[in-house]
Write a protein that holds these residues in place. Sequence first.
Motif, PDB file in Angstrom:
ATOM      1  N   ASP A   1      46.232   3.380 -62.933  1.00 27.51           N
ATOM      2  CA  ASP A   1      45.565   4.495 -63.608  1.00 27.51           C
ATOM      3  C   ASP A   1      44.049   4.351 -63.559  1.00 27.51           C
ATOM      4  N   LEU A   2      43.563   3.409 -62.765  1.00 28.46           N
ATOM      5  CA  LEU A   2      42.125   3.187 -62.644  1.00 28.46           C
ATOM      6  C   LEU A   2      41.438   4.426 -62.057  1.00 28.46           C
ATOM      7  N   GLU A   3      40.309   4.807 -62.653  1.00 29.42           N
ATOM      8  CA  GLU A   3      39.541   5.933 -62.137  1.00 29.42           C
ATOM      9  C   GLU A   3      38.156   5.481 -61.699  1.00 29.42           C
ATOM     10  N   SER A   4      37.594   6.211 -60.751  1.00 27.72           N
ATOM     11  CA  SER A   4      36.207   5.976 -60.360  1.00 27.72           C
ATOM     12  C   SER A   4      35.294   6.202 -61.566  1.00 27.72           C
ATOM     13  N   ASP A   5      34.207   5.459 -61.645  1.00 31.56           N
ATOM     14  CA  ASP A   5      33.227   5.648 -62.723  1.00 31.56           C
ATOM     15  C   ASP A   5      32.179   6.702 -62.372  1.00 31.56           C
ATOM     16  N   VAL A   6      32.385   7.454 -61.295  1.00 26.98           N
ATOM     17  CA  VAL A   6      31.348   8.392 -60.830  1.00 26.98           C
ATOM     18  C   VAL A   6      30.877   9.316 -61.963  1.00 26.98           C
TER      19      VAL A   6
ATOM     20  N   VAL B   1      21.258  12.293 -58.023  1.00 29.42           N
ATOM     21  CA  VAL B   1      20.584  12.404 -59.325  1.00 29.42           C
ATOM     22  C   VAL B   1      20.339  11.004 -59.903  1.00 29.42           C
ATOM     23  N   ASN B   2      21.321  10.123 -59.779  1.00 31.31           N
ATOM     24  CA  ASN B   2      21.152   8.768 -60.312  1.00 31.31           C
ATOM     25  C   ASN B   2      20.007   8.028 -59.620  1.00 31.31           C
ATOM     26  N   ASP B   3      19.874   8.210 -58.322  1.00 24.68           N
ATOM     27  CA  ASP B   3      18.766   7.561 -57.607  1.00 24.68           C
ATOM     28  C   ASP B   3      17.407   8.024 -58.158  1.00 24.68           C
ATOM     29  N   ILE B   4      17.314   9.299 -58.487  1.00 26.25           N
ATOM     30  CA  ILE B   4      16.065   9.840 -59.074  1.00 26.25           C
ATOM     31  C   ILE B   4      15.819   9.217 -60.453  1.00 26.25           C
ATOM     32  N   LEU B   5      16.878   9.213 -61.274  1.00 26.54           N
ATOM     33  CA  LEU B   5      16.760   8.652 -62.630  1.00 26.54           C
ATOM     34  C   LEU B   5      16.350   7.183 -62.578  1.00 26.54           C
ATOM     35  N   MET B   6      16.923   6.442 -61.626  1.00 25.98           N
ATOM     36  CA  MET B   6      16.659   5.005 -61.528  1.00 25.98           C
ATOM     37  C   MET B   6      15.196   4.709 -61.180  1.00 25.98           C
ATOM     38  N   MET B   7      14.458   5.724 -60.751  1.00 21.56           N
ATOM     39  CA  MET B   7      13.030   5.542 -60.504  1.00 21.56           C
ATOM     40  C   MET B   7      12.210   5.999 -61.712  1.00 21.56           C
TER      41      MET B   7
ATOM     42  N   ALA C   1      31.342  -1.146 -54.960  1.00 24.29           N
ATOM     43  CA  ALA C   1      30.466  -0.053 -55.401  1.00 24.29           C
ATOM     44  C   ALA C   1      30.848   0.515 -56.763  1.00 24.29           C
ATOM     45  N   CYS C   2      29.840   0.742 -57.611  1.00 24.63           N
ATOM     46  CA  CYS C   2      29.935   1.584 -58.799  1.00 24.63           C
ATOM     47  C   CYS C   2      29.235   2.910 -58.440  1.00 24.63           C
ATOM     48  N   GLU C   3      29.568   3.968 -59.152  1.00 26.20           N
ATOM     49  CA  GLU C   3      28.863   5.243 -58.940  1.00 26.20           C
ATOM     50  C   GLU C   3      28.424   5.876 -60.258  1.00 26.20           C
ATOM     51  N   GLY C   4      28.522   5.096 -61.360  1.00 23.34           N
ATOM     52  CA  GLY C   4      28.089   5.635 -62.647  1.00 23.34           C
ATOM     53  C   GLY C   4      27.591   4.527 -63.568  1.00 23.34           C
TER      54      GLY C   4
ATOM     55  N   GLY D   1      39.199  10.480 -60.630  1.00 22.88           N
ATOM     56  CA  GLY D   1      37.914  10.484 -61.322  1.00 22.88           C
ATOM     57  C   GLY D   1      36.830  11.313 -60.660  1.00 22.88           C
ATOM     58  N   GLY D   2      37.074  11.782 -59.447  1.00 21.61           N
ATOM     59  CA  GLY D   2      36.005  12.534 -58.799  1.00 21.61           C
ATOM     60  C   GLY D   2      36.377  13.098 -57.447  1.00 21.61           C
ATOM     61  N   ASP D   3      35.370  13.594 -56.760  1.00 22.83           N
ATOM     62  CA  ASP D   3      35.549  14.165 -55.427  1.00 22.83           C
ATOM     63  C   ASP D   3      34.203  14.157 -54.712  1.00 22.83           C
ATOM     64  N   LEU D   4      34.225  14.568 -53.442  1.00 25.31           N
ATOM     65  CA  LEU D   4      33.009  14.565 -52.626  1.00 25.31           C
ATOM     66  C   LEU D   4      31.854  15.337 -53.270  1.00 25.31           C
ATOM     67  N   GLY D   5      32.169  16.489 -53.876  1.00 28.28           N
ATOM     68  CA  GLY D   5      31.107  17.314 -54.477  1.00 28.28           C
ATOM     69  C   GLY D   5      30.430  16.617 -55.638  1.00 28.28           C
ATOM     70  N   LYS D   6      31.235  16.091 -56.550  1.00 24.20           N
ATOM     71  CA  LYS D   6      30.699  15.393 -57.723  1.00 24.20           C
ATOM     72  C   LYS D   6      29.905  14.155 -57.297  1.00 24.20           C
ATOM     73  N   LEU D   7      30.492  13.393 -56.370  1.00 21.76           N
ATOM     74  CA  LEU D   7      29.839  12.167 -55.901  1.00 21.76           C
ATOM     75  C   LEU D   7      28.471  12.470 -55.287  1.00 21.76           C
ATOM     76  N   SER D   8      28.392  13.561 -54.534  1.00 23.62           N
ATOM     77  CA  SER D   8      27.132  13.908 -53.855  1.00 23.62           C
ATOM     78  C   SER D   8      26.013  14.131 -54.867  1.00 23.62           C
ATOM     79  N   VAL D   9      26.325  14.849 -55.943  1.00 22.67           N
ATOM     80  CA  VAL D   9      25.296  15.118 -56.946  1.00 22.67           C
ATOM     81  C   VAL D   9      24.973  13.858 -57.749  1.00 22.67           C
TER      82      VAL D   9
END
Lengths: 349, 349
Positions: free
Chosen positions: A203-208, A89-95, A281-284, A77-85
């Motif tokens: 087959d579970l994927e990260s929700d990032v 970005v989510n932290d900004i949106l959450m404010m 942890a969730c990431e999305g 479901g993801g990688d270090l690059g995707k997770l970093s963004v």
Amino acid sequence: MEKEESSKIIRLAHGAGGVLQEELIKFITKDITLKNVNNGIGVEELDDGATIPLKDYDKEIVITADGHTVFPLFFPGGDLGKLSVCGTVNDILMMGAKPLALTSIIIIEEGFNFDTLQKIVHSLNSTATEACVAIIAGDTKVMPRGTLNEIIIATTGIGIKDKKIKIVDNGLKPGDNIIITGSIGDHGTALMANREGLNISTDLESDVSILIEIFNAIKKEIDENLIHAMKDPTRGGMAGALNDWASKSNVSIVIDEEKIPIKKQVSAICDMLGLDSFNIACEGRALMAVDSNQSEIILQKIKKTKLGRDAMIIGEVQKDNPGRVLLKTIVGGTRFIDMPLGEPIPRIC
Amino acid sequence: MEKEESSKIIRLAHGAGGVLQEELIKFITKDITLKNVNNGIGVEELDDGATIPLKDYDKEIVITADGHTVFPLFFPGGDLGKLSVCGTVNDILMMGAKPLALTSIIIIEEGFNFDTLQKIVHSLNSTATEACVAIIAGDTKVMPRGTLNEIIIATTGIGIKDKKIKIVDNGLKPGDNIIITGSIGDHGTALMANREGLNISTDLESDVSILIEIFNAIKKEIDENLIHAMKDPTRGGMAGALNDWASKSNVSIVIDEEKIPIKKQVSAICDMLGLDSFNIACEGRALMAVDSNQSEIILQKIKKTKLGRDAMIIGEVQKDNPGRVLLKTIVGGTRFIDMPLGEPIPRIC
């Protein structure tokens, strides 16, 4: 005595989003007295991130910071690059702010493969483009072989918001409804299941994911201050986020177990590993505390987005038991959900 | 063929501020097309950092990013905490902006000592207070024992400047004078001399400092755009910074060897180690390209500050040989100073 002794060194749980993480943050920030720094602009502390109000201007700058040490670098479901963004970005949106830009500091171990770096950087850049944020400044450092395991990324996000929008951790009001925008624990569970050595096939994927579509869907309600608090439950999971809110807002939060969206694989893997899925942890995903008169309208708007199809109203804010989170269980009882101590699962994000 | 083969992995020199570092940065940023990201505010690329102009407002936000991996954590004249703040604040100042705030991402190895962390954090906070910047957001991560050597810090700096001030790497004009605010190479040399194993005894200290007193002393000239470019010569040293300017401004820079302030210990240790002191990092010096009519006035203002006592006019900008840096040697000849390839000296900053 034992506590004192053991607290003299950093433990993995100090980075795991629970009680020990809080202790570490207090330790690091105890010297910092924002009000002593009078630099003419007036920097205000707020939540995980912070805001800088601009003089004679109706907007303020929003800033958040994140270190990303996830391992393995590529996961379902993801990688270090995707997770970093996504994380930033989510932290900004959450404010309640519009994300504008990122800085990206990439620290690499000597001997790291350029092809792998290419994949991570490509993912970082394309996720940033998807989120419509520019990567405006960065730094790269190379550390000698053996002094860093492969690669880590540190990002700072910059956003902008109207001063009148107030979405804060201490903004919960009795009567508010709690919404979760999707199933909990997918990221942490997928990562653990995939981790070398555990040998679990699923087959579970990260929700990032970037939460921008959901943000845009409820922008009107955000502008009208009908969303009182918003948080992506990363380290510490849903339990960590809700306890943080209950404590900062001096209210209780009562959650209905039946309503919590959770995938069967997540429950099964967490049971197998002896972990509590509420702490994973969730990431999305976003948790929201919303005005109860509007909660059904907000829920329906979220459910129309691709990412928010499984959104649910899972509970409500109450006056009694301030600072506590309670769970109405499926079997009919009620129990407290505590702030996790910090699961010692390293490099989950 | 050999070059191609060897370029497939990251080498220490990729992080050393020279030609290979430039290659790595190009590799990482080649995907990034700022202009494709149209997010309504208009983010402009600029130098090491970047600016975000604010609509209908005469100021712009300045952002810089830095990873700090210095080792040992404590060295003569400074430590990781002090270096983290100085490096970031100086980058903001070098763009002609007033530093406002920092974010600080601290990544720690499991088992790290709380007392040592306390010292680093105290140094970070007190340097920030001295620089009058607030640490407004941060993150902490803990990595398992053996996956990170002790502790690193990633910082992003936020500043604000008048839109009319333009201090940029491509701003050098033929006739400009080049000023250096103090002796070169102290930081890198002090660190190497102190490094475990080298066993060199010297009283040399790092120059790590905040350049704010110098900045304030010449604020009038900054506001009047009499300073055309400004840079703190960190990785890659003076040679790296001057070559970068010459190339971006399409001019040559002619430096007078006799005028370059350099400490005897720095020359001696560099000779001993076979290193070129022109390539060695400073952490508390500024190079400036200034209007020649005002250069003597600017120099005198700098010399009145505590940090700028040894400031010198060391050269001038010319039209011939665009892109090159030339040295008039003490013995009367002239030679090119090339962009360093990148000294493979890890964890210098």
